[in-house]
Design a protein around this motif. Structure first.
Motif, mmCIF file in Angstrom:
data_model
loop_
_atom_site.group_PDB
_atom_site.id
_atom_site.type_symbol
_atom_site.label_atom_id
_atom_site.label_comp_id
_atom_site.label_asym_id
_atom_site.label_seq_id
_atom_site.Cartn_x
_atom_site.Cartn_y
_atom_site.Cartn_z
ATOM 1 N N VAL A 145 -64.264 -13.005 -3.206
ATOM 2 C CA VAL A 145 -62.810 -12.993 -3.384
ATOM 3 C C VAL A 145 -62.483 -12.519 -4.798
ATOM 4 O O VAL A 145 -61.599 -11.684 -5.008
ATOM 5 N N ILE A 146 -63.244 -13.026 -5.771
ATOM 6 C CA ILE A 146 -62.998 -12.645 -7.171
ATOM 7 C C ILE A 146 -63.315 -11.162 -7.386
ATOM 8 O O ILE A 146 -62.533 -10.422 -7.989
ATOM 9 N N GLN A 147 -64.460 -10.732 -6.826
ATOM 10 C CA GLN A 147 -64.824 -9.312 -6.959
ATOM 11 C C GLN A 147 -63.808 -8.423 -6.265
ATOM 12 O O GLN A 147 -63.495 -7.314 -6.739
ATOM 13 N N ALA A 148 -63.281 -8.876 -5.121
ATOM 14 C CA ALA A 148 -62.353 -8.050 -4.346
ATOM 15 C C ALA A 148 -61.109 -7.711 -5.170
ATOM 16 O O ALA A 148 -60.613 -6.583 -5.140
ATOM 17 N N PHE A 149 -60.596 -8.719 -5.922
ATOM 18 C CA PHE A 149 -59.438 -8.432 -6.764
ATOM 19 C C PHE A 149 -59.782 -7.343 -7.780
ATOM 20 O O PHE A 149 -59.010 -6.420 -8.027
ATOM 21 N N LYS A 150 -60.984 -7.465 -8.348
ATOM 22 C CA LYS A 150 -61.347 -6.515 -9.400
ATOM 23 C C LYS A 150 -61.468 -5.100 -8.843
ATOM 24 O O LYS A 150 -60.926 -4.142 -9.412
ATOM 25 N N VAL A 151 -62.186 -4.982 -7.704
ATOM 26 C CA VAL A 151 -62.375 -3.651 -7.127
ATOM 27 C C VAL A 151 -61.033 -3.088 -6.674
ATOM 28 O O VAL A 151 -60.694 -1.929 -6.968
ATOM 29 N N SER A 152 -60.259 -3.909 -5.962
ATOM 30 C CA SER A 152 -58.961 -3.445 -5.450
ATOM 31 C C SER A 152 -58.083 -2.933 -6.576
ATOM 32 O O SER A 152 -57.424 -1.907 -6.449
ATOM 33 N N GLU A 153 -58.065 -3.683 -7.672
ATOM 34 C CA GLU A 153 -57.164 -3.315 -8.762
ATOM 35 C C GLU A 153 -57.652 -2.060 -9.490
ATOM 36 O O GLU A 153 -56.865 -1.349 -10.112
ATOM 37 N N ARG A 154 -58.951 -1.773 -9.376
ATOM 38 C CA ARG A 154 -59.446 -0.539 -9.994
ATOM 39 C C ARG A 154 -59.198 0.675 -9.136
ATOM 40 O O ARG A 154 -58.866 1.748 -9.633
ATOM 41 N N VAL A 155 -59.369 0.522 -7.813
ATOM 42 C CA VAL A 155 -59.227 1.706 -6.952
ATOM 43 C C VAL A 155 -57.860 1.764 -6.277
ATOM 44 O O VAL A 155 -57.552 2.720 -5.576
ATOM 45 N N LEU A 156 -57.035 0.700 -6.474
ATOM 46 C CA LEU A 156 -55.710 0.625 -5.873
ATOM 47 C C LEU A 156 -55.749 0.749 -4.343
ATOM 48 O O LEU A 156 -55.037 1.550 -3.736
ATOM 49 N N LEU A 157 -56.620 -0.067 -3.789
ATOM 50 C CA LEU A 157 -56.645 -0.213 -2.326
ATOM 51 C C LEU A 157 -56.820 -1.702 -2.031
ATOM 52 O O LEU A 157 -57.525 -2.396 -2.778
ATOM 53 N N PRO A 158 -56.204 -2.206 -0.979
ATOM 54 C CA PRO A 158 -56.346 -3.627 -0.649
ATOM 55 C C PRO A 158 -57.696 -3.931 0.017
ATOM 56 O O PRO A 158 -58.354 -3.028 0.536
ATOM 57 N N THR A 159 -58.080 -5.210 -0.026
ATOM 58 C CA THR A 159 -59.377 -5.624 0.542
ATOM 59 C C THR A 159 -59.209 -6.811 1.482
ATOM 60 O O THR A 159 -58.469 -7.746 1.181
ATOM 61 N N ILE A 160 -59.943 -6.737 2.610
ATOM 62 C CA ILE A 160 -60.072 -7.906 3.491
ATOM 63 C C ILE A 160 -61.438 -8.533 3.228
ATOM 64 O O ILE A 160 -62.464 -7.854 3.339
ATOM 65 N N VAL A 161 -61.442 -9.806 2.830
ATOM 66 C CA VAL A 161 -62.690 -10.558 2.706
ATOM 67 C C VAL A 161 -62.850 -11.341 4.005
ATOM 68 O O VAL A 161 -61.948 -12.067 4.413
ATOM 69 N N VAL A 162 -63.999 -11.158 4.669
ATOM 70 C CA VAL A 162 -64.155 -11.683 6.019
ATOM 71 C C VAL A 162 -65.183 -12.813 6.045
ATOM 72 O O VAL A 162 -66.259 -12.711 5.449
ATOM 73 N N LEU A 163 -64.814 -13.907 6.749
ATOM 74 C CA LEU A 163 -65.778 -14.991 6.953
ATOM 75 C C LEU A 163 -65.689 -15.486 8.390
ATOM 76 O O LEU A 163 -64.627 -15.434 9.003
ATOM 77 N N ASP A 164 -66.805 -15.973 8.922
ATOM 78 C CA ASP A 164 -66.868 -16.403 10.322
ATOM 79 C C ASP A 164 -66.125 -17.717 10.536
ATOM 80 O O ASP A 164 -66.260 -18.651 9.743
ATOM 81 N N ALA A 165 -65.396 -17.776 11.660
ATOM 82 C CA ALA A 165 -64.750 -19.021 12.039
ATOM 83 C C ALA A 165 -65.799 -20.106 12.239
ATOM 84 O O ALA A 165 -66.858 -19.862 12.834
ATOM 85 N N PHE A 166 -65.531 -21.281 11.755
ATOM 86 C CA PHE A 166 -66.330 -22.486 11.926
ATOM 87 C C PHE A 166 -67.706 -22.408 11.299
ATOM 88 O O PHE A 166 -68.042 -23.246 10.471
ATOM 89 N N PHE A 167 -68.526 -21.412 11.688
ATOM 90 C CA PHE A 167 -69.875 -21.342 11.115
ATOM 91 C C PHE A 167 -69.810 -21.240 9.588
ATOM 92 O O PHE A 167 -70.731 -21.617 8.889
#
Lengths: 397, 567, 192
Positions: free
Chosen positions: A145-167
């Protein structure tokens, strides 16, 4: 600090440490506890952010777009039908080049009604211009999540961070939660080149005639391509700070592996145990864990899979009419290899709608792949057999 | 037909589809707990000494069914119009509506419903005649309540009283401005129409002996009330212008206008003192109330005190009489001593202690004593006398076989409402006695006599309610005649509610512990397992109720209970 | 790696119990996982929660099919045969049951290490929950500590304080009392 938290809590801690300024969200199982925890953090003063309660996921994304357009670091979380309802504005956020981060808890799409995990919800957003990163542990969730903000803000594209339900979302485990100071040093405050500003009025999202639209789209594609290097660089930098480096994909015991399993998310975590066990038994298997799915690291896959005897791709998803989605994409990437370096590739579709993928399942798949007993290009795993194909398909002959 | 356990894909439908409605899934087999409809005891009724089924008659009123509500309130209580006017209404102190805009004006509702309906509409059904005969001694509220209930149970009842007209203290002790005589007469007439025979001018021990009654009747109820008056115990109180408050009030209320001194001290702080003072005011005498404790400790109903003060009646508190000052054969004053409040006594009120050297004279030319009433038991045979009360056990049975007792002379509770309650309870015991049934260990609680299923061991207080469903709504004002107008005669002070106002007020009732078919359970049931009956209430479809408890959670009034399923 | 399955009824706190066990083991320096049975819960219905404890990071991310031990919060699940509690339990595994009875009563479950503790009684004594619905998860955790030695009582006390927001002192006291009150079936008595 090391704490026992659940996957959804890891998302919340990541967002807190990233100092998100606006959270605009709508509840849906199994995501809800992410925004509950964030709401609590905002209420308790642990996170200095505006929490906007909205009436639908479509509005949740609209809130993020508005906040991000004004230069605020924006976050939302959703799942399945909620993500689908956002779809119109998912396109908008990417086209507007807004560095929004979204956590999606993978949940199967209805009908049949389901609250359990599979990847079709996030993969249905594949062609929107968003980046996507799939996590295998709660540790990776908070870090990503922290890296996603950094990358997104550098390349100006949004990011989806994905995690499995329940597991992942509902499983407590021990996680190293980074110190705020460390994160502050890694992720500077957001400064957008263009933003809504009362002093300098401007218009956003204007009509674009055919003579210019393609240029904007070409720039999005270039940004995606550029992002590959940024993810690698940011993952490396994070590793230097925390001892936990990340790449576009992760190799596990691929040295000398003649059969390589490719999969993502929690199934990859379980697969590590199986790879260990089979290696101990003398079978030359290895694992490549897909992490960043958009931009697609085709070069990295060619480098790690080229020249292997066999590749097995495990998809917890399906592009109906044409294999699992990871399978398709890897196969298309490997097609550019010289014929001699192209491995035999098979796909397995398993674990849809939350069906458990056990170590025994994975060992069985790998064994059958190794022994050449997966006849079809794609095998549906652990599913009822069809006797009369027409009846089984429930179509009129 | 869709296979529940398909072996192949061929047997699986194209999508999640079932060729049965979802009712095919017997979700009832999943449950470990289940809801049951169970009305519980509302806090108001729990406190009602007469056992009024308040939430139920308010429910009927809220529906606009005023006649049915009037009939319901007369189940076992023959005097609602009277009680609504004279009861100190402890029910309202407990009302769960209190914090949400103020208690329901229950006494006004009782009064309103008591005034509704013509006699023929209100006549309750009587049980078949039993051939048993009961004599009730005393036509006061306890006697009337017992007689009414016994008559409805099929017994033949005669009520003997030494006064020319029935009503007891209601007629002799409560002024018309609180209880108009036509209201009382109407209620007594209704009791008569139920078969009760009132025998006037007959005093037991003078005109007829108790033994004679025991011979002529199968059971006797002694409910003679308190009529004796306590003396002041100060020098000079045998002067002709020192009056017994109860006796004086009886004469004034009967229409006599005796020659009285122009300014009189009324000694006491109870309802009788208020009634005497206010009645004196209405016949042109200037009263001054002398009470030895402070206003806080007055046993009178607070609204009666307010109304008296509004009528300009002077009251001196913390003042106790010491001596009647007589000069030249005429009373010129009441010598009093100032009091201060000391430690609480056995009644819980702070004991007044004289302040030395504070003697002073209150200038009056006459005195009325109203410091409490006692029983007069002289005419009763020895075994029945037990100090100030008639000897009895927990069943209201006296030591004499077939003789029972009720009302003040039994319990000394001192309110008309309590008298009605004990009359009802004693009637239940006498009924069992007359039918030759085993007598209960104790007279049943008055709430048991409602005749509907209510769980009496659970009192519903505000914590048991789902307050999300109850919005604040203000208690309506109660209108009174202007004080300057009302002191000119004995016209009723408090105005009745209109039908519109009564229905509106009934709708404020939270119906604690009482299903009123609000339908919340039905709407919230996720399994559509709750069905409205054609009559009152709901059925729970056991096959599909999965015991989630949402209906219980969403019931605004705690009329549903979750119970463990036996397995 | 140790895998534990906790059986209870919806509303009894099985999930919190799994978190407390995981937290206590984590404070011993272990790597842990705790998770509920994935799905909807109904009040009173049988529920399960799971715990994994290992020296290495836990990489298996699946449900637990072959636990090393069982914790049963409600003995009626066994007596009323609502759940086949021993399903998949490893040979020689352990079972800890909240019961006012001695462990002999449950000898029929099979050749396992069987123990009981009257956690409900202890919970009520320490005013945890109500008499009809005592909250037993902290008491049972104390019993797990002394019965399995998966974690020490000191770390358990800290874990309870971290996970139970109300009545921390009473909860810790209940755990300590339960730790002393475990009755284990003597191997001879259970051996068949």
């Amino acid at each position: 600090m090391r704490k026992v938290i659940k996957g959804n809590g890891a998302v919340a801690h990541g967002v807190r440490l990233a100092r998100a300024q606006v959270i605009s969200a709508y509840p849906i199982t199994p995501q809800t506890s992410i925004i509950e925890e964030l709401a609590s953090m905002v209420a308790e003063g642990e996170l200095d952010a505006r929490f906007i309660k909205v009436e639908s996921e479509h509005s949740a994304m609209a809130g993020c777009i508005a906040a991000s357009s004004a230069g605020a670091r924006a976050f939302t979380a959703t799942s399945a039908q909620g993500l689908a309802l956002m779809h119109e504005l998912i396109h908008w956020a990417a086209g507007a080049r807004l560095p929004i981060v979204l956590a999606n808890v993978n949940r199967a799409m209805a009908p049949g009604w389901s609250i359990w995990t599979d990847q079709n919800d996030s993969l249905s957003q594949r062609d929107t211009g968003w980046m996507q990163v799939y996590c295998e542990s709660s540790q990776e969730v908070v870090d990503s999540v922290i890296q996603a903000f950094k990358v997104s803000e550098r390349v100006l594209l949004p990011t989806i961070v994905v995690l499995d339900a329940f597991f992942l979302s509902h499983t407590y485990e021990d996680v190293e939660i980074p110190e705020q100071e460390l994160v502050d040093g890694f992720l500077p405050p957001l400064e957008l080149p263009q933003k809504l500003d009362l002093e300098h009025p401007a218009a956003l999202g204007n009509l674009v005639f055919p003579d210019r639209y393609m240029e904007f789209r070409r720039k999005m594609e270039l940004a995606q391509q550029h992002a590959l290097g940024v993810w690698e660089e940011v993952g490396r930098e994070w590793g230097e700070l925390t001892g936990r480096p990340y790449g576009l994909l992760e190799e596990y015991r691929t040295d000398g592996a003649e059969l390589v399993l490719v999969c993502a998310a929690t199934a990859a975590s379980t697969a590590r145990v199986v790879v260990d066990r089979m290696r101990d038994a003398g079978i030359p298997v290895g694992l490549v864990r897909l992490r960043v799915f958009r931009p697609f690291p085709a070069d990295a896959f060619r480098a790690v899979l080229g020249g292997r005897r066999k590749v097995l791709v495990l998809d917890r998803n399906c592009s109906f009419g044409h294999h699992g989605i990871f399978h398709q994409e890897i196969k298309s990437a490997l097609f550019e290899l010289p014929a001699a370096e192209q491995p035999e590739i098979r796909g397995v579709i398993a674990g849809l709608g939350g069906r458990d993928i056990t170590p025994e399942d994975i060992e069985d798949m790998l064994t059958r792949a190794w022994e050449g007993r997966l006849e079809e290009a794609t095998t549906w795993w652990d599913v009822l057999p069809a006797e009369d194909p027409v009846r089984a398909a429930s179509v009129r002959s | 037909m869709v296979e529940i356990n398909p072996r192949t894909l061929d047997d699986v439908p194209a999508t999640s589809y079932s060729d049965h409605a979802t009712t095919a899934i017997k979700t009832g087999t999943w449950k470990y707990v289940q809801p049951v409809y169970e009305d519980k005891l509302p806090a108001c009724s729990h406190r009602c000494p007469a056992g009024n089924d308040i939430s139920r008659f308010l429910y009927l009123t809220a529906k606009g069914d005023l006649l049915e509500a009037a009939r319901w309130i007369r189940r076992g209580n023959p005097l609602p119009a009277t009680l609504g006017r004279v009861c100190p209404h402890p029910c309202e102190d407990e009302c769960n509506r209190g914090p949400l805009g103020g208690a329901i004006a229950i006494h006004m509702m009782e009064r309103f419903l008591g005034d509704q309906g013509a006699a023929e509409e209100l006549l309750p059904e009587r049980a078949p005649a039993t051939g048993k005969r009961v004599a009730v001694v005393g036509a006061g509220p306890a006697g009337i309540a017992a007689a009414y209930n016994l008559a409805l149970r099929g017994h033949e009842v005669e009520v003997l009283d030494d006064k020319p007209e029935p009503g007891g203290f209601l007629r002799t002790g409560i002024p018309q401005y609180r209880l108009p005589r036509e209201v009382l007469d109407r209620e007594i007439a209704l009791v008569e129409r139920c078969g009760v025979r009132f025998v006037p001018d007959t005093r037991v021990g003078r005109d007829v002996s108790l033994d004679e009654l025991r011979e002529r009747f199968d059971a006797v109820l002694v409910a003679i009330g308190f009529h004796g008056s306590r003396p002041l115990g100060v020098p000079g109180e045998d002067h002709e212008h020192v009056y017994n408050g109860v006796r004086l009030l009886e004469r004034i209320l009967a229409g006599e206008r005796p020659e009285l001194p122009p300014r009189m001290a009324v000694v006491g702080g109870g309802n009788t003192a208020m009634d005497v003072a206010r009645s004196l005011r209405r016949i042109g005498v200037e009263p001054v109330v002398v009470y030895r404790r402070s206003r806080m400790e007055m046993p009178a109903i607070p609204t009666e005190v307010d109304e008296a003060l509004a009528e300009g009646i002077e009251m001196v508190f913390l003042t106790a009489p010491k001596r009647v000052v007589i000069e030249g054969g005429r009373i010129t004053g009441l010598e009093c001593v100032k009091m201060r409040l000391g430690e609480p006594d056995e009644s819980g009120r702070r004991r007044p202690v004289p302040v030395e050297g504070s003697e002073h004279v209150v200038p009056v030319s006459g005195i009325v004593t109203a410091i409490g009433e006692t029983a007069e038991l002289d005419m009763l045979p020895e075994p029945l006398r037990d100090g100030w009360r008639v000897a009895h056990d927990a069943r209201f049975a006296t030591p004499l076989e077939g003789v029972f007792t009720a009302g003040d002379v039994a319990t000394g509770e001192g309110t008309v409402t309590a008298a009605v309650g004990t009359g009802r309870r004693a009637a239940a015991v006498i009924d069992a006695f007359l039918r030759g049934e085993a007598l209960p260990e104790e007279a049943p609680r008055v709430q048991v006599l409602w005749g509907r299923q209510v769980r009496l061991d659970t009192v519903v207080h505000v914590e048991q309610l789902n307050l999300a469903y109850h919005k604040e709504a203000p208690r309506p004002g109660i209108e009174e005649l202007d004080p300057a107008v009302r002191v000119r005669d004995f016209s009723e002070v408090v105005r009745s509610f209109t039908a519109e106002r009564a229905i509106e007020e009934a709708r404020r009732c939270l119906e604690c512990g009482t299903c009123n078919e609000c339908l919340n359970c039905l709407w919230f049931c996720p399994d559509v397992a709750i069905h409205k009956r054609s009559g009152f209430g709901f059925d729970i479809d056991e096959e599909h109720c999965k015991g989630c408890g949402i209906c219980v959670e969403e019931c605004p009034r705690d009329a549903l209970t979750l119970v463990e399923v036996e397995r | 790696m140790i895998e534990v399955r906790i059986h209870g009824r919806g509303g009894q706190g099985a999930v919190i119990a799994s978190q407390i066990l995981a937290e206590a083991a984590f404070r011993e320096g272990k790597h842990v996982q705790a998770f509920p049975s994935f799905g909807s819960e109904r009040r009173g219905a049988p529920v399960a929660a799971f715990v994994r404890i290992d020296d290495e990071p836990v990489r298996v991310r699946t449900e637990i099919y072959h636990p090393d031990g069982l914790v049963v919060l409600d003995e009626s699940l066994i007596s009323q045969k609502l759940v086949d509690v021993t399903q998949g339990l490893k040979d020689g595994g352990w079972i800890l049951i909240n019961s006012s009875h001695g462990p002999e009563r449950f000898a029929d479950l099979g050749e396992y290490r069987i123990a009981t503790v009257d956690a409900s009684h202890i919970a009520v004594k320490h005013h945890l929950g109500s008499i009809t619905a005592p909250i037993v998860n902290t008491a049972i955790a104390g019993a797990v500590a002394s019965f399995t030695h998966l974690f020490g009582l000191e770390n358990l006390a800290d874990a309870i304080r971290a996970h139970v927001p109300i009545k921390p002192d009473e909860n810790v006291a209940a755990a300590m009392e339960a730790a002393e009150a475990v009755r284990e079936l003597a191997p001879a008595a259970g051996g068949r």
